[in-house]
Write an enzyme that holds these catalytic residues in place. Structure first.
Site, short mmCIF file in Angstrom:
data_model
loop_
_atom_site.label_atom_id
_atom_site.label_comp_id
_atom_site.label_asym_id
_atom_site.label_seq_id
_atom_site.Cartn_x
_atom_site.Cartn_y
_atom_site.Cartn_z
N THR A 1 6.39 17.26 20.61
CA THR A 1 6.13 17.17 22.06
C THR A 1 7.00 18.17 22.81
OG1 THR A 1 5.60 14.84 21.83
CG2 THR A 1 6.17 15.58 24.04
N ASN B 1 -5.42 16.17 14.98
CA ASN B 1 -4.68 15.01 14.48
C ASN B 1 -5.52 13.74 14.35
OD1 ASN B 1 -4.53 15.25 17.44
ND2 ASN B 1 -3.50 13.28 17.31
N GLN C 1 0.29 18.63 12.12
CA GLN C 1 -0.30 17.86 11.01
C GLN C 1 -0.43 18.67 9.73
OE1 GLN C 1 -1.14 14.66 10.95
NE2 GLN C 1 -0.87 14.15 13.10
N THR D 1 24.00 19.57 21.43
CA THR D 1 24.52 19.63 20.06
C THR D 1 23.39 19.53 19.05
OG1 THR D 1 26.55 18.60 20.83
CG2 THR D 1 26.15 18.52 18.46
N CYS E 1 -0.48 7.16 20.09
CA CYS E 1 -0.11 7.07 21.51
C CYS E 1 -1.25 6.51 22.35
CB CYS E 1 0.41 8.39 22.05
SG CYS E 1 -0.36 9.84 21.39
N1 PLP Z 1 1.02 17.20 18.24
C1 PLP Z 1 0.28 16.61 17.28
C2 PLP Z 1 -0.94 17.32 16.76
C3 PLP Z 1 0.65 15.36 16.79
O1 PLP Z 1 -0.10 14.77 15.84
C4 PLP Z 1 1.81 14.73 17.31
C5 PLP Z 1 2.22 13.40 16.85
O2 PLP Z 1 1.48 12.48 16.74
C6 PLP Z 1 2.54 15.38 18.31
C7 PLP Z 1 2.11 16.62 18.74
C8 PLP Z 1 3.75 14.75 18.93
O3 PLP Z 1 4.80 14.69 18.03
P1 PLP Z 1 6.19 13.97 18.39
O4 PLP Z 1 5.83 12.57 18.75
O5 PLP Z 1 6.99 14.09 17.15
O6 PLP Z 1 6.80 14.69 19.52
#
Ligand code: PLP
Length: 379
Positions: free
Chosen positions: A70, A138, A177, A235, A323
C-alpha cells in the site's frame, strides 16, 4: 485446517524466520548508529536489499523499503504531478484510491480481466503521465502483457522527444501477487516503478518495496531522518527486510517446482468442483494466470454461505480481496469484468499455497461440493 486463501496472506517460511531471528535479538542495533556492531547490521540490511533487487534484475539502491505494498503504491503516485493516468478498474484499492486525486482514464478489460491493448493504444496520448497496471490481478490471477504495454509507452516517449513535449511518462506495476510465481525482470517488463509485497511471498507482513530507477522523480512520503534515499524516513525494519529477502529468494529458487505443484493441485480441484450440481465457471485467463489461482463462480449460490459452512470444517477461503470482504462489499474486480449479479454472488476466490497437498485439495473440493449441495437442499 486447509487454507485456500494464500492471495490474502502467506505464513512466514522457516528459512525467513531463521534469517530474521538474530535481528530481533542480539543484532537489534539501529543500522544508522556509529559503532561497529550497528555498522555490521547496516551491511546485512544493504546485502538483503541487494538480494531482493537482484531477484527482479535491479540494484539494491533502486529499492525503497516500505511498510508494505500500500505504501509502495502511494509512493509511486508521488511521481505524478499533472496529466492523465491510465489504469484498470480491476486494480487493487491501494491503486484506485490514489487515482481519485487525478484525472484518470480506465482501459477496457475482457471477461478474464486481460487488458484490451487496442483500447490502451487509443487512450495513451500526449497528456498521459502515469500508467499503472498490476502484473497479476489479486482476485483473478490474470497476468497482464506488461512488455507489450511498455513498447507502446516507449513509442509515445520517442514521439514526445520529437515534438519537444516535456511531460514525463512513467510506467508502474503492482507485482504484489507475482513474486516467486512468475519470472520478474524490470528491464524485460519495461517498467519504471514496481511494487513488491513480502506478505504474499512467505515473508513477514508489513514489509514491501518500491523499485524506482533514478530517472523517476519521487517525493518523500514521510519526513524525518532521510533513510531510503530520503524517500522513506524512519528507522529501517531490519528483521522485516531480512525475512522478506530470504523468503523471496527461496520462492524464486523453487519457482518452477512450485508452479508444477500448483498446476497439479488446480487440475485436481477443478475436477472435484465439476461434480457440483451447479456447473462451475472458472474465472480469469486460462493461458495467462498465476498457477496457484483458481477463482470460480457457482451462479445461483450465495458464496458467503459456502464460506461460512466450510469454516466448520476448518477450510478457509474467500469471496474476494480481504479488504473488500471484511467490509461486506461486493468485489469491484468482478463487477469490472462484467460478471452478472448472480455470478458475482456465487464467486469464490481460491488461491493455493505451499502447505496444500493433493489430499487436502481433494478433501477441500469435495467439501465445497457438499456445501453447495447443502445450500441447494436448504433453498
Ligand atoms: N496490491 C495488491 C495487488 C495486493 O494484493 C495487496 C494485498 O492484498 C496490496 C496491494 C496491499 O498490500 P499491503 O496490505 O501489504 O499493503
Amino acid at each position: 485446517m486447509i487454507f485456500l486463501d494464500y492471495a490474502s496472506a502467506t505464513p512466514v517460511s522457516e528459512a525467513a524466520k531463521k534469517a530474521m531471528a538474530p535481528y530481533l535479538s542480539e543484532k537489534f542495533f539501529n543500522p544508522s548508529s556509529p559503532y561497529l556492531a550497528a555498522k555490521r547490521v547496516r551491511e546485512d540490511y544493504e546485502a538483503a536489499k541487494d538480494t531482493l533487487a537482484h531477484l527482479i534484475g535491479a540494484k539494491g539502491d533502486d529499492l525503497i523499503i516500505t511498510s508494505g505494498a500500500t505504501e509502495a503504491n502511494s509512493l509511486a503516485f508521488s511521481a505524478v504531478e499533472t496529466g492523465k493516468i491510465l489504469t484498470l478498474k480491476t486494480e487493487h484499492d491501494s491503486i484506485l484510491k490514489n487515482c481519485e486525486n487525478y484525472n484518470t482514464e480506465f482501459v477496457k478489460v475482457d471477461r478474464s480481466g486481460r487488458i484490451d491493448l487496442d483500447d490502451f493504444r487509443n487512450k495513451l496520448d500526449q497528456n498521459t503521465t502515469f500508467v499503472t497496471i498490476s502484473l497479476a490481478n489479486n482476485e483473478l490471477g490474470t497476468i497482464q502483457p506488461l512488455s507489450d504495454i511498455a513498447e507502446m509507452i516507449k513509442t509515445e516517449c520517442k514521439e514526445r522527444l520529437k515534438n519537444q513535449n516535456p511531460l514525463p511518462l512513467y510506467f508502474h506495476s503492482d507485482a504484489s501477487q507475482s513474486l516467486g510465481l512468475v519470472p520478474i525482470s524490470v528491464a524485460r517488463l519495461g517498467v519504471d516503478l514496481l511494487t513488491l509485497n513480502s506478505a504474499k511471498v512467505y515473508g513477514p507482513k508489513g514489509v514491501g518495496a518500491l523499485y524506482a530507477g533514478h530517472r523517476v522523480k519521487l517525493k518523500s512520503s514521510q519526513k524525518g531522518g532521510g533513510q531510503e534515499r530520503g524517500l522513506r524516513s524512519g528507522t529501517e525494519n531490519v528483521p522485516g527486510l531480512i525475512g522478506f529477502a530470504k523468503a523471496a529468494e527461496e520462492a524464486k529458487k523453487h519457482q518452477d517446482k512450485n508452479r508444477k505443484h500448483y498446476e497439479k493441485l488446480v487440475e485436481i480441484l477443478k475436477s472435484e468442483l465439476k461434480n457440483s450440481p451447479i456447473e462451475p465457471i472458472f474465472l480469469g485467463n486460462k493461458k495467462h494466470q498465476l498457477a496457484n489461482f483458481c477463482p470460480v463462480s457457482f451462479p445461483g449460490i450465495d458464496a458467503e454461505r459456502i464460506i461460512y459452512l466450510l469454516e466448520d470444517d476448518e477450510i478457509y477461503l474467500s469471496t474476494g480481496a480481504a479488504c473488500a470482504a471484511s467490509k461486506g462489499e461486493k468485489s469491484h474486480v468482478l463487477k469490472a469484468i462484467n460478471l452478472s449479479e448472480e455470478e458475482i454472488a456465487g464467486s469464490l476466490r481460491i488461491s493455493l499455497g505451499l502447505q496444500n497437498t493433493e489430499e487436502d485439495i481433494k478433501i477441500a473440493g469435495r467439501k465445497i461440493v457438499s456445501a453447495i449441495n447443502k445450500e441447494i437442499a436448504r433453498l
